[in-house]
Scaffold this active site. Sequence first.
Site, PDB file in Angstrom:
ATOM      1  N   ASP A 127       0.857  -1.198   0.000  1.00 51.75           N
ATOM      2  CA  ASP A 127       0.000   0.000   0.000  1.00 51.75           C
ATOM      3  C   ASP A 127       0.890   1.244   0.000  1.00 51.75           C
ATOM      4  O   ASP A 127       1.753   1.404   0.875  1.00 51.75           O
ATOM      5  CB  ASP A 127      -0.929  -0.008   1.216  1.00 51.75           C
ATOM      6  CG  ASP A 127      -2.096   0.956   1.027  1.00 51.75           C
ATOM      7  OD1 ASP A 127      -1.848   2.132   0.699  1.00 51.75           O
ATOM      8  OD2 ASP A 127      -3.248   0.525   1.187  1.00 51.75           O
ATOM      9  N   SER A 170      -7.116   4.293  -0.924  1.00 53.03           N
ATOM     10  CA  SER A 170      -6.907   2.857  -1.106  1.00 53.03           C
ATOM     11  C   SER A 170      -8.168   2.100  -1.492  1.00 53.03           C
ATOM     12  O   SER A 170      -8.079   0.954  -1.938  1.00 53.03           O
ATOM     13  CB  SER A 170      -6.345   2.265   0.185  1.00 53.03           C
ATOM     14  OG  SER A 170      -5.160   2.910   0.549  1.00 53.03           O
ATOM     15  N   ASP A 179      -9.712  -3.435   6.531  1.00 53.36           N
ATOM     16  CA  ASP A 179      -9.226  -2.170   5.948  1.00 53.36           C
ATOM     17  C   ASP A 179      -9.455  -2.190   4.428  1.00 53.36           C
ATOM     18  O   ASP A 179      -9.689  -3.239   3.826  1.00 53.36           O
ATOM     19  CB  ASP A 179      -7.742  -2.013   6.284  1.00 53.36           C
ATOM     20  CG  ASP A 179      -7.236  -0.578   6.134  1.00 53.36           C
ATOM     21  OD1 ASP A 179      -8.037   0.368   6.212  1.00 53.36           O
ATOM     22  OD2 ASP A 179      -6.017  -0.414   5.949  1.00 53.36           O
ATOM     23  N   THR A 235      -7.958  -2.110   1.497  1.00 53.86           N
ATOM     24  CA  THR A 235      -7.336  -2.970   0.480  1.00 53.86           C
ATOM     25  C   THR A 235      -7.833  -4.408   0.557  1.00 53.86           C
ATOM     26  O   THR A 235      -8.325  -4.954  -0.444  1.00 53.86           O
ATOM     27  CB  THR A 235      -5.800  -2.885   0.580  1.00 53.86           C
ATOM     28  OG1 THR A 235      -5.414  -1.512   0.660  1.00 53.86           O
ATOM     29  CG2 THR A 235      -5.142  -3.542  -0.622  1.00 53.86           C
ATOM     30  N   ARG A 293     -15.673   2.982   3.178  1.00 54.78           N
ATOM     31  CA  ARG A 293     -14.683   2.069   3.747  1.00 54.78           C
ATOM     32  C   ARG A 293     -14.660   2.101   5.265  1.00 54.78           C
ATOM     33  O   ARG A 293     -14.181   1.162   5.911  1.00 54.78           O
ATOM     34  CB  ARG A 293     -13.289   2.386   3.197  1.00 54.78           C
ATOM     35  CG  ARG A 293     -12.818   3.808   3.463  1.00 54.78           C
ATOM     36  CD  ARG A 293     -11.431   4.075   2.916  1.00 54.78           C
ATOM     37  NE  ARG A 293     -10.396   3.501   3.763  1.00 54.78           N
ATOM     38  CZ  ARG A 293      -9.085   3.645   3.549  1.00 54.78           C
ATOM     39  NH1 ARG A 293      -8.659   4.307   2.482  1.00 54.78           N
ATOM     40  NH2 ARG A 293      -8.215   3.121   4.375  1.00 54.78           N
ATOM     41  N   GLU A 306      -1.245  -8.157   1.239  1.00 56.17           N
ATOM     42  CA  GLU A 306      -0.955  -6.726   1.351  1.00 56.17           C
ATOM     43  C   GLU A 306       0.044  -6.404   2.464  1.00 56.17           C
ATOM     44  O   GLU A 306      -0.157  -6.791   3.612  1.00 56.17           O
ATOM     45  CB  GLU A 306      -2.245  -5.933   1.637  1.00 56.17           C
ATOM     46  CG  GLU A 306      -1.978  -4.418   1.636  1.00 56.17           C
ATOM     47  CD  GLU A 306      -3.039  -3.582   2.334  1.00 56.17           C
ATOM     48  OE1 GLU A 306      -3.753  -4.116   3.206  1.00 56.17           O
ATOM     49  OE2 GLU A 306      -3.149  -2.389   2.009  1.00 56.17           O
ATOM     50  N   ASP A 315       2.055   2.465   3.459  1.00 52.34           N
ATOM     51  CA  ASP A 315       1.190   3.651   3.414  1.00 52.34           C
ATOM     52  C   ASP A 315       0.989   4.278   4.786  1.00 52.34           C
ATOM     53  O   ASP A 315       1.128   5.488   4.964  1.00 52.34           O
ATOM     54  CB  ASP A 315      -0.158   3.231   2.825  1.00 52.34           C
ATOM     55  CG  ASP A 315      -1.249   4.266   3.012  1.00 52.34           C
ATOM     56  OD1 ASP A 315      -1.418   5.116   2.132  1.00 52.34           O
ATOM     57  OD2 ASP A 315      -1.949   4.200   4.051  1.00 52.34           O
ATOM     58  N   LYS A 316       0.651   3.470   5.758  1.00 49.21           N
ATOM     59  CA  LYS A 316       0.295   4.039   7.065  1.00 49.21           C
ATOM     60  C   LYS A 316       1.505   4.743   7.688  1.00 49.21           C
ATOM     61  O   LYS A 316       1.377   5.813   8.297  1.00 49.21           O
ATOM     62  CB  LYS A 316      -0.267   2.940   7.971  1.00 49.21           C
ATOM     63  CG  LYS A 316      -1.607   2.398   7.433  1.00 49.21           C
ATOM     64  CD  LYS A 316      -2.174   1.255   8.267  1.00 49.21           C
ATOM     65  CE  LYS A 316      -3.294   0.538   7.516  1.00 49.21           C
ATOM     66  NZ  LYS A 316      -4.408   1.401   7.105  1.00 49.21           N
ATOM     67  N   HIS A 337       2.111   8.102   5.834  1.00 50.95           N
ATOM     68  CA  HIS A 337       1.208   9.156   6.331  1.00 50.95           C
ATOM     69  C   HIS A 337       1.777   9.822   7.576  1.00 50.95           C
ATOM     70  O   HIS A 337       1.612  11.020   7.784  1.00 50.95           O
ATOM     71  CB  HIS A 337      -0.168   8.578   6.664  1.00 50.95           C
ATOM     72  CG  HIS A 337      -1.058   8.355   5.479  1.00 50.95           C
ATOM     73  ND1 HIS A 337      -1.410   9.356   4.620  1.00 50.95           N
ATOM     74  CD2 HIS A 337      -1.684   7.236   5.031  1.00 50.95           C
ATOM     75  CE1 HIS A 337      -2.219   8.868   3.679  1.00 50.95           C
ATOM     76  NE2 HIS A 337      -2.385   7.584   3.904  1.00 50.95           N
ATOM     77  N   ASP A 394      -0.809   0.429  -4.760  1.00 46.90           N
ATOM     78  CA  ASP A 394      -2.170   0.860  -5.095  1.00 46.90           C
ATOM     79  C   ASP A 394      -2.212   2.320  -5.563  1.00 46.90           C
ATOM     80  O   ASP A 394      -3.070   2.699  -6.347  1.00 46.90           O
ATOM     81  CB  ASP A 394      -3.148   0.601  -3.945  1.00 46.90           C
ATOM     82  CG  ASP A 394      -2.745   1.258  -2.633  1.00 46.90           C
ATOM     83  OD1 ASP A 394      -1.604   1.743  -2.516  1.00 46.90           O
ATOM     84  OD2 ASP A 394      -3.585   1.273  -1.710  1.00 46.90           O
ATOM     85  N   HIS A 395      -1.283   3.123  -5.083  1.00 47.52           N
ATOM     86  CA  HIS A 395      -1.198   4.548  -5.457  1.00 47.52           C
ATOM     87  C   HIS A 395       0.141   5.043  -4.954  1.00 47.52           C
ATOM     88  O   HIS A 395       0.753   4.429  -4.075  1.00 47.52           O
ATOM     89  CB  HIS A 395      -2.334   5.360  -4.814  1.00 47.52           C
ATOM     90  CG  HIS A 395      -2.452   5.103  -3.351  1.00 47.52           C
ATOM     91  ND1 HIS A 395      -1.523   5.580  -2.446  1.00 47.52           N
ATOM     92  CD2 HIS A 395      -3.327   4.351  -2.633  1.00 47.52           C
ATOM     93  CE1 HIS A 395      -1.857   5.157  -1.233  1.00 47.52           C
ATOM     94  NE2 HIS A 395      -2.935   4.398  -1.315  1.00 47.52           N
ATOM     95  N   HIS A 417      -1.274  10.965  -0.003  1.00 44.13           N
ATOM     96  CA  HIS A 417      -1.106  10.205  -1.241  1.00 44.13           C
ATOM     97  C   HIS A 417      -0.742  11.174  -2.355  1.00 44.13           C
ATOM     98  O   HIS A 417      -1.071  12.362  -2.309  1.00 44.13           O
ATOM     99  CB  HIS A 417      -2.415   9.508  -1.628  1.00 44.13           C
ATOM    100  CG  HIS A 417      -2.877   8.487  -0.645  1.00 44.13           C
ATOM    101  ND1 HIS A 417      -4.005   7.746  -0.848  1.00 44.13           N
ATOM    102  CD2 HIS A 417      -2.360   8.072   0.535  1.00 44.13           C
ATOM    103  CE1 HIS A 417      -4.178   6.923   0.170  1.00 44.13           C
ATOM    104  NE2 HIS A 417      -3.188   7.107   1.022  1.00 44.13           N
TER     105      HIS A 417
HETATM  106 MG   LIG Z   1      -4.248  -0.872   2.361  1.00 46.77          MG
HETATM  107 ZN   LIG Z   2      -3.464   2.784  -0.290  1.00 50.70          ZN
HETATM  108 ZN   LIG Z   3      -3.116   6.000   2.710  1.00 45.83          ZN
END
Ligand SMILES: [Mg+2]
Ligand SMILES: [Zn+2]
Ligand SMILES: [Zn+2]
Lengths: 429, 429
Positions: free
Chosen positions: A29, A82, A139, A141, A152, A299, A304-305, A308, A346-347, A392
């Site tokens: 992610d 996500s 979550d 994903t 989500r 995943e 990602d987390k 952030h 994913d991004h 993101h």
């Molecule tokens: Mg995810």
């Molecule tokens: Zn993501």
């Molecule tokens: Zn994120």
Amino acid sequence: MGFTQDRSADLAGAIDPAKPTSVILLIGDGMDDSMITAARNYSVGAAGRLALDELPFSGAMTTYGLKVGAGPDYPIAYVSDSAPTASGWSTGKKTVDGRLSQGPSTAATVPGEDYETVLEKFEKAGKLTGDVSTAEITDATPAAAASHINARACQGPANMADCTAAKKSNGGKGSVAEQLVDSGVDVLLGGGAARFAQATDAGPTVLDYAKSTRNYAVATTAAELDAVTSVATKPVLGLFSSANMTRKYAKLEAKAGGATTPDGTCAAQDRGTQPTLQAMTEKAITLLDNPNGFFLQVEGASVDKAEHERDICGAIGELEELDLAVKSALAYQKTHPDTLVIVTGDHAHSTQIVPDDFGGSMTATVTAFDGDPMTVAYSSSYAGTPPQQATHTGAQIRVAAIGPQAANVTGVIDQTDLFATMLGRTPST
Amino acid sequence: MGFTQDRSADLAGAIDPAKPTSVILLIGDGMDDSMITAARNYSVGAAGRLALDELPFSGAMTTYGLKVGAGPDYPIAYVSDSAPTASGWSTGKKTVDGRLSQGPSTAATVPGEDYETVLEKFEKAGKLTGDVSTAEITDATPAAAASHINARACQGPANMADCTAAKKSNGGKGSVAEQLVDSGVDVLLGGGAARFAQATDAGPTVLDYAKSTRNYAVATTAAELDAVTSVATKPVLGLFSSANMTRKYAKLEAKAGGATTPDGTCAAQDRGTQPTLQAMTEKAITLLDNPNGFFLQVEGASVDKAEHERDICGAIGELEELDLAVKSALAYQKTHPDTLVIVTGDHAHSTQIVPDDFGGSMTATVTAFDGDPMTVAYSSSYAGTPPQQATHTGAQIRVAAIGPQAANVTGVIDQTDLFATMLGRTPST
Ligand SMILES: [Mg+2]
Ligand SMILES: [Zn+2]
Ligand SMILES: [Zn+2]
Ligand SMILES: [Mg+2]
Ligand SMILES: [Zn+2]
Ligand SMILES: [Zn+2]
């Protein structure tokens, strides 16, 4: 340095136009080219190679999404979260931020049309399925693989404020947690036990419902997961953490003026009885391996987390753990060449590798594998107290593959193109 | 949306293990995946495709460099400037910031070992050569193809403060401008006329030296370039601007709180008598086309220069112009399939596509081709008055290719790997 042989013959030999029997999709992610490079520099050096670097086919993948609107043409969102991105490869269609395997609509709280997912199509074809994450398994994903909901955030029956129509007591499909166990995914492994401890509208907890109504065997530690040897009679639900699983490395948060650790390296932290992502992946593959084939999504969620939170060590550690899972998937693929393995994100995300003398913005410096300092900085508005999370970003990201129809990740593709590739396209030869 | 056919057969058909007869290398300075995505969104839409998206083979390319030191093992620089990166593909070897096709050393002012370039090897093989850029033709990227000097700033004989040993009056090879014309590159097109107006140590200007001693025909306008029809008896030196060439679009500079244009689109600006990059590229190909083959490097230089200035329109326009040059190169390749065409950048840069509500940092918003707003933000320290330029970053970048041995850009490569690929590897089949 570098490679010495012409790769033409190797690449020609790796092309396989057959439809895949099984598919393993590994997602980092937020894992974009910048984060891959940072992790490579730290973990194996600038000239080193990660397992995920070694897949023979590679391309760039776009990840844009839609915004809510009147339709039928929805505005484009050049940066996505996500939910629509995972929905993209899961269903082959674009949707709006926050939405899971449902189409766009006029507002975030208005449900869209349910779109069938790759996992569900594999189930219908009589194949086994698995969904593994280091996040809460509810979550975005992992949720997109086997649930359909307008927001989500509606992860458990107590979290349905934005999804009233989806409540089971309103005749809906229920929260993500309920939908995942209703879908009958054979192997569900991750965090998020607290969601499953919530009471369903009918009374019992989601966990009790999963065990008694949906026949799930439950594992809560690495040892309990080890002890599971078959999903022939009971699917398995592994919940190894109350919320997201613990990251490999302790946090190193970028700050104005620069942050670092005492010795420049990231510090491993205690993960208690939690299995690693590689252990979960290897167990999932072992449980799903069968002549009829399977679909498995894995995943590494906290790349990602951590990004952030501007936590470079957290993100690197999570990427290292995903890379070990990739290594295990590639080992399986070698002896099961009818398996398509895809590795991507994913991004794109916020982390940038910047010059050492970068200055004022929020930075952190670690000593990379080569012994030299590597400094990263983060996209962020820096507004508010504390400053807003790093965000993101909208860049295309790397996608790589090996196995049947892996050639379909070359060039520039959109993440929705993975849908048809994973289901198997009509062979071109 | 997306593609419907399995690409396996197409990709297999595109694999050609032969050594290339000719090579066209097209570089977007600072053109990373983020900038490609931003330009695609603006110019053709998120689901559109640029010419550079269409090359069949693609991979990720690392761009790290070295730092000065005692050697023989030099520290790693995880972010590089345009000199060592261009030297990397030109010579197959890593070097330090600011250095052109020379090895590392103990200090920026201490020359390293000269490394022979791809262009020079093509010359030795009796092939024709070309070097085209929208920057001063003495700027780092075009300079690395055919000059060797310890500091990129030493572009003309009056700029030799950091390169005293290289002065011709000291027995050296001279400034970049002098070395380019001494190398006898058949087609040299770009900006930088002011460098050539400088007096050589021997007295005449570099331009006079180029004409009288090195036999160059000189063009200073698009019309004069049009009139050149052969390099059989005289090489051609096109100098179309005093310094860097004019960008397609007027500047839109990101600022705190957000910048935009009156109608959200980038405004074309007058480029006087300057040829476009596509016109220069087409002319170069026409002049260089011969049965024995050629090497041509084409640079869209100001993607980078605009990004340093946080100028999203400048960067997009320059990338659009490069993409038209790519289109022309691909058209030539189609009728000359023994030509290898490679499209890539030299290093990643600062531009990030961010959410619309990004807030405080320096941002700019344009209306993309889809009709929807796209916001970008820039890596920068924001320190000083005015704030420092946005900086290069260290992410791996996209590389794509078509033609003989194009398969060698797949997976993860380093930019030094392009050297052997352009020279032609021993065919694997
Ligand atoms: Mg995810
Ligand atoms: Zn993501
Ligand atoms: Zn994120
Ligand atoms: Mg340049
Ligand atoms: Zn550059
Ligand atoms: Zn630059």
